[in-house]
Enzyme design. Sequence first.
Site, mmCIF file in Angstrom:
data_model
loop_
_atom_site.group_PDB
_atom_site.id
_atom_site.type_symbol
_atom_site.label_atom_id
_atom_site.label_comp_id
_atom_site.label_asym_id
_atom_site.label_seq_id
_atom_site.Cartn_x
_atom_site.Cartn_y
_atom_site.Cartn_z
ATOM 1 N N GLU A 33 -8.515 -18.551 -13.861
ATOM 2 C CA GLU A 33 -7.163 -18.392 -13.315
ATOM 3 C C GLU A 33 -6.425 -19.714 -13.191
ATOM 4 O OE1 GLU A 33 -7.038 -15.141 -10.210
ATOM 5 O OE2 GLU A 33 -8.782 -16.267 -9.525
ATOM 6 N N HIS A 54 0.829 -1.204 0.000
ATOM 7 C CA HIS A 54 0.000 0.000 0.000
ATOM 8 C C HIS A 54 0.860 1.249 0.000
ATOM 9 C CE1 HIS A 54 -3.213 -2.804 1.085
ATOM 10 N NE2 HIS A 54 -3.855 -2.011 0.273
ATOM 11 N N CYS A 63 -8.318 -9.159 -16.058
ATOM 12 C CA CYS A 63 -8.002 -8.236 -14.965
ATOM 13 C C CYS A 63 -6.644 -8.501 -14.328
ATOM 14 C CB CYS A 63 -9.100 -8.269 -13.914
ATOM 15 S SG CYS A 63 -9.264 -9.871 -13.132
ATOM 16 N N ASP A 110 -2.561 -15.279 -11.803
ATOM 17 C CA ASP A 110 -2.593 -16.671 -11.368
ATOM 18 C C ASP A 110 -2.546 -17.641 -12.537
ATOM 19 O OD1 ASP A 110 -2.562 -16.855 -8.533
ATOM 20 O OD2 ASP A 110 -4.485 -15.813 -8.512
HETATM 21 C C1 PEP Z 1 -5.069 -12.575 -11.117
HETATM 22 O O1 PEP Z 1 -4.743 -13.642 -10.589
HETATM 23 O O2 PEP Z 1 -4.717 -12.243 -12.271
HETATM 24 C C2 PEP Z 1 -5.890 -11.618 -10.379
HETATM 25 C C3 PEP Z 1 -6.377 -10.550 -10.973
HETATM 26 O O3 PEP Z 1 -6.110 -11.850 -9.062
HETATM 27 P P1 PEP Z 1 -5.015 -11.605 -7.902
HETATM 28 O O4 PEP Z 1 -3.852 -10.856 -8.508
HETATM 29 O O5 PEP Z 1 -5.719 -10.819 -6.861
HETATM 30 O O6 PEP Z 1 -4.706 -13.002 -7.493
HETATM 31 MG MG MG Z 2 -5.798 -14.301 -8.828
#
Ligand code: PEP
Ligand code: MG
Length: 595
Positions: A437, A195, A508, A461
Amino acid sequence: MNPKNRILQGIPASPGIVLGQAQVLSDRGAPATLRLLYTENEVSEEMDRFRLAVDRTEEELIRLKEEMPAELQEHGYLLELHLVILRDRRLYQETLRLIQEQNLNAERALYQAFQKVKELFQRIMDPHIKGRIADVEAVYRRLVGHLTGKTLSSIFSASEPAIIVARDLSPAETSQMSASQVLGFVTERGGRTSHTAIIAQSLEIPAVVGLDNATWEIASGEDLILDGFTGRVILDPDDAMRRRYQIRQEEFETFKAEVVQGSALPAATSDGQPNRVLANIELPAEVSLALKYGADGIGLYRTEFLYLRLRQLPTEDELFQDYKQVVEAMAPREVTIRTLDIGGDKFLSPLEYAPEMNPALGLRAIRFCLKEQKIFRTQLKAILRASAFGKVRVMFPLISSLREMREARQLLKEVQEELRLKGVPFDPHMPVGAMIEVPAAVTLADLLTQQADFFSIGTNDLIQYALAIDRGNKQVADMYQPLHPAVLRMIREVVRAGRAAKIPVAMCGEMAGDPLYIPVLLGLGVNELSMNAMAIPVVKRVIRMTSLEEAREVARQALRKGTVEEVNDYVIGEMDRRFPDIFRFGRTLATNPGT
Ligand code: PEP
Ligand code: MG
């Protein structure tokens, strides 16, 4: 004497270039000296001295929260978190116990209690949770300051603004900074997901983190150039180097002004194909940044933060208020809330489970939620209630089977029924998505469309599981390759399944926010991209300068290559040729301080 232009390499955490003098905060974090107490009287005095330091720290935190500048008010929760940590039994009671039972002086007792807490954190793999150790450490340091009489409040009040160099800075300390007092900062600690990095960005203060031995290598008063794009820190630069960076700095300012100017424009390709460019957030405080940089909505709200507190789980109402705040602030834009992605060993939260050998493959995300249904239902209720205040989508992380989607949706249905009976308003048509993922989800994508209203590809992931490369492991970081042919094929597969079932396919993971990958992704058919807010203007610019036809050609060529090296060479060459200005600054501007 050291030569001029010596370069130290850290991790870029907040973009920008600054030239200035260093102010090194070095005396923080050394082991406290041991002094044994011999009489009962000494012991009780020492306990009082510790309690007094805790009271003073508490007063200081409350005062800081009240005095926090308006633009950072939303970060006040960090100070609240620190207030809770301050009284946590593992720190507070344990220190008192060590003074009383082992006759240790307060500093040493506190140091030992803190070390134990640190050990617990070290066993946690999840980088988001691991990042919370920074908050415990910040409280520890503040407490040591009050015990020893050396407080931190003087740190940022040097007469000349400087580049702060420290072992670590907590988010709360960072939020005390202002661009007029602090030119930039360099820390030894700190990951990309911290953060501290997020706050530095929202304050637009350039920063480099993770620079080993910075407080040893850099001396107070030394001239520095801090390059927040590359993570480089240049010590004692000569005139030529200064000039070079001054020019870069000016060019960057011009570039940023130009790019940000276009950030409110729609993200359509040059031949008119519409796309959505959205923001990833972890905290409601980041909504203002998302709006400032032209987000069409929130494509990923990571909801873990409220669960990482001490003592108790968040209540339905707390969650609801948090989500409602984001939904209302973004209205009429859409907000995609991801359900809890947490698992395994959660220190500093009530969710204490046995440590796992391999948490990345353990009881995390949707698996955890389907097991801990009470926690899950509470969150689903809060999300549904927030859906009455704007456009909300919900998505489940780490889906690896159709059964998980069915079960999660069934719970959602039950919760809807419950709210309906109570007459609580919610959006009955709230779309429900699956995060893709895990390779299993890619293979099953066509089946998953039965239960998913949309897909969101989480490449962070997906790449980790597809290539068997730990996303947080420095040793194999060079093998973590978004353009790996296997990854490109997986994306193609998911888009195909989504298209056949006529459901939207979003992305994302960090890949979606790197301008380098944008034409490939558009060409593969991903037309909803969610990213770190700062990346939005640059990504929109690349989209607007690309036609769908060109993008498809880039994707076609990339898919033909047999190795990741070939794909990289091709894509980098192509992008350098097409977007020379963006690849000077844009990539580093956009590359999230994410994982
Ligand atoms: C991802 O795994 O791409 C994702 C967006 O989730 P996180 O980074 O929170 O695991
Ligand atoms: Mg993820």
